[in-house]
Motif scaffolding. Structure first.
Motif, PDB file in Angstrom:
ATOM      1  N   ALA A  36     -14.068 -19.147 -30.219  1.00  0.00           N
ATOM      2  CA  ALA A  36     -14.462 -19.716 -28.934  1.00  0.00           C
ATOM      3  C   ALA A  36     -13.779 -18.983 -27.801  1.00  0.00           C
ATOM      4  O   ALA A  36     -12.681 -18.491 -27.926  1.00  0.00           O
ATOM      5  CB  ALA A  36     -14.086 -21.194 -28.887  1.00  0.00           C
ATOM      6  N   SER A  37     -14.456 -18.916 -26.636  1.00  0.00           N
ATOM      7  CA  SER A  37     -13.888 -18.212 -25.499  1.00  0.00           C
ATOM      8  C   SER A  37     -12.886 -19.069 -24.742  1.00  0.00           C
ATOM      9  O   SER A  37     -12.163 -18.584 -23.901  1.00  0.00           O
ATOM     10  CB  SER A  37     -15.005 -17.773 -24.546  1.00  0.00           C
ATOM     11  OG  SER A  37     -15.708 -18.902 -24.068  1.00  0.00           O
ATOM     12  N   VAL A  38     -12.870 -20.378 -25.026  1.00  0.00           N
ATOM     13  CA  VAL A  38     -11.904 -21.246 -24.356  1.00  0.00           C
ATOM     14  C   VAL A  38     -10.555 -21.114 -25.049  1.00  0.00           C
ATOM     15  O   VAL A  38     -10.461 -21.181 -26.267  1.00  0.00           O
ATOM     16  CB  VAL A  38     -12.384 -22.716 -24.399  1.00  0.00           C
ATOM     17  CG1 VAL A  38     -11.318 -23.635 -23.844  1.00  0.00           C
ATOM     18  CG2 VAL A  38     -13.674 -22.861 -23.620  1.00  0.00           C
ATOM     19  N   HIS A  39      -9.520 -20.940 -24.255  1.00  0.00           N
ATOM     20  CA  HIS A  39      -8.189 -20.765 -24.832  1.00  0.00           C
ATOM     21  C   HIS A  39      -7.239 -21.737 -24.142  1.00  0.00           C
ATOM     22  O   HIS A  39      -6.729 -21.478 -23.075  1.00  0.00           O
ATOM     23  CB  HIS A  39      -7.706 -19.326 -24.630  1.00  0.00           C
ATOM     24  CG  HIS A  39      -6.333 -19.089 -25.208  1.00  0.00           C
ATOM     25  ND1 HIS A  39      -6.114 -19.067 -26.559  1.00  0.00           N
ATOM     26  CD2 HIS A  39      -5.139 -18.865 -24.619  1.00  0.00           C
ATOM     27  CE1 HIS A  39      -4.831 -18.831 -26.780  1.00  0.00           C
ATOM     28  NE2 HIS A  39      -4.219 -18.718 -25.625  1.00  0.00           N
ATOM     29  N   GLY A  40      -7.033 -22.901 -24.764  1.00  0.00           N
ATOM     30  CA  GLY A  40      -6.146 -23.863 -24.154  1.00  0.00           C
ATOM     31  C   GLY A  40      -4.966 -24.206 -25.035  1.00  0.00           C
ATOM     32  O   GLY A  40      -4.092 -24.973 -24.641  1.00  0.00           O
ATOM     33  N   SER A  79      -9.953 -16.301 -20.647  1.00  0.00           N
ATOM     34  CA  SER A  79     -10.259 -15.498 -21.828  1.00  0.00           C
ATOM     35  C   SER A  79      -9.183 -15.709 -22.883  1.00  0.00           C
ATOM     36  O   SER A  79      -8.030 -15.989 -22.557  1.00  0.00           O
ATOM     37  CB  SER A  79     -10.307 -14.025 -21.449  1.00  0.00           C
ATOM     38  OG  SER A  79     -11.238 -13.797 -20.417  1.00  0.00           O
ATOM     39  N   PRO A  80      -9.506 -15.533 -24.149  1.00  0.00           N
ATOM     40  CA  PRO A  80      -8.492 -15.594 -25.211  1.00  0.00           C
ATOM     41  C   PRO A  80      -7.418 -14.540 -24.967  1.00  0.00           C
ATOM     42  O   PRO A  80      -7.697 -13.456 -24.440  1.00  0.00           O
ATOM     43  CB  PRO A  80      -9.287 -15.300 -26.486  1.00  0.00           C
ATOM     44  CG  PRO A  80     -10.700 -15.618 -26.150  1.00  0.00           C
ATOM     45  CD  PRO A  80     -10.855 -15.293 -24.702  1.00  0.00           C
ATOM     46  N   SER A  81      -6.210 -14.825 -25.388  1.00  0.00           N
ATOM     47  CA  SER A  81      -5.098 -13.908 -25.134  1.00  0.00           C
ATOM     48  C   SER A  81      -5.291 -12.554 -25.795  1.00  0.00           C
ATOM     49  O   SER A  81      -4.828 -11.529 -25.294  1.00  0.00           O
ATOM     50  CB  SER A  81      -3.778 -14.532 -25.592  1.00  0.00           C
ATOM     51  OG  SER A  81      -3.808 -14.817 -26.978  1.00  0.00           O
TER      52      SER A  81
END
Length: 255
Positions: A36-40, A79-81
């Motif tokens: 997934a493009s969400v990076h939380g 963006s993901p790290s």
């Protein structure tokens, strides 16, 4: 036979290997989460340490990739790290190894279309080239064709050469593929860069016509016909293995 990672380990110094370990770990973690493009989620300690190191090198307040990495934790749409690592590959592992490092990151992350598109759109020419060179190793079907088509519209020979690799051989439609071959001739990219050229050119009468017309135009203008054009034209023979002609195709009457 060494794997790509083993080849890199043999070339990189300890600091670069440590950085690459952390980068690939982040990419693998993203793949485990489903790409997934969400990076939380909280970063690993290795990632946090890398961010602190980059911030220290850049000076305070944080800037550039370090600032982006810091914001990625708080911003649910960041963006993901590992994508930040992708951009920093040349700085940490050297430009000579950047393509290989970036390809490993894309594969390890099982990069989805959103990631490869983002990295291509935002990237330098070198970063775009690495995306194009790796597309055939990702499970994207034909969804990444717009990236190839964009590269073929440029006159950057690095991007054109990368765009006609295995992914294009597998997914470009015949009309677009023929124009890609002509693009290589126009920009003086060796046709050896065209993946599976012999297979796709064999028996292609339309490609033969286009190449003959191009040769006729060059001859009429008093310009030399590239040897690569003769090579590609020879491959259009249905037999698939004739010797390249020694003379340029004669101009047609219409020319």
């Amino acid at each position: 036979m060494l794997t790509p990672r083993e080849e890199l380990d043999a070339e990189l110094d300890e600091a670069a290997r440590t950085w690459l370990d952390a980068a690939l770990g982040e990419a693998a973690a993203e793949a485990t989460r489903g790409g997934a493009s969400v990076h939380g989620a909280p970063r690993s300690e290795a990632a946090a340490e890398a961010t602190r190191s980059e911030a220290a090198a850049a000076g305070s307040p944080r800037s550039g990739a370090a600032a982006d990495a810091s914001r990625a934790v708080a911003d649910p749409y960041a963006s993901p790290s590992w994508e930040l690592r992708y951009s920093a590959a040349g700085r940490h592992c050297g430009q000579r190894h950047a393509d290989a490092v970036r390809s490993l990151l894309l594969v390890e992350a099982r990069a989805p279309l959103a990631s490869v598109t983002r990295l291509y759109d935002r990237g330098t020419a070198a970063e775009r080239r690495a995306v194009l060179l790796t597309l055939h190793l990702l499970d994207l079907g034909d969804t990444a064709l717009p990236l190839v088509e964009d590269a073929l519209r440029t006159n950057d020979t690095r991007l054109v050469a990368a765009a006609v690799g295995p992914y294009a051989a597998d997914h470009l439609a015949p009309h677009a593929w023929r124009h890609a071959v002509l693009k290589c001739l126009f920009t003086e990219v060796p046709v050896a860069a065209v993946a599976r050229l012999a297979d796709r050119a064999r028996g292609d009468a339309e490609l033969a016509r286009m190449l003959t017309d191009f040769a006729a135009e060059r001859t009429a203008a008093g310009r030399p016909v590239p040897e690569d054009l003769r090579t590609a034209l020879a491959l259009t023979d249905p037999a698939g293995h004739p010797a390249p002609p020694t003379a340029a195709p004669a101009p047609t009457e219409e020319s």
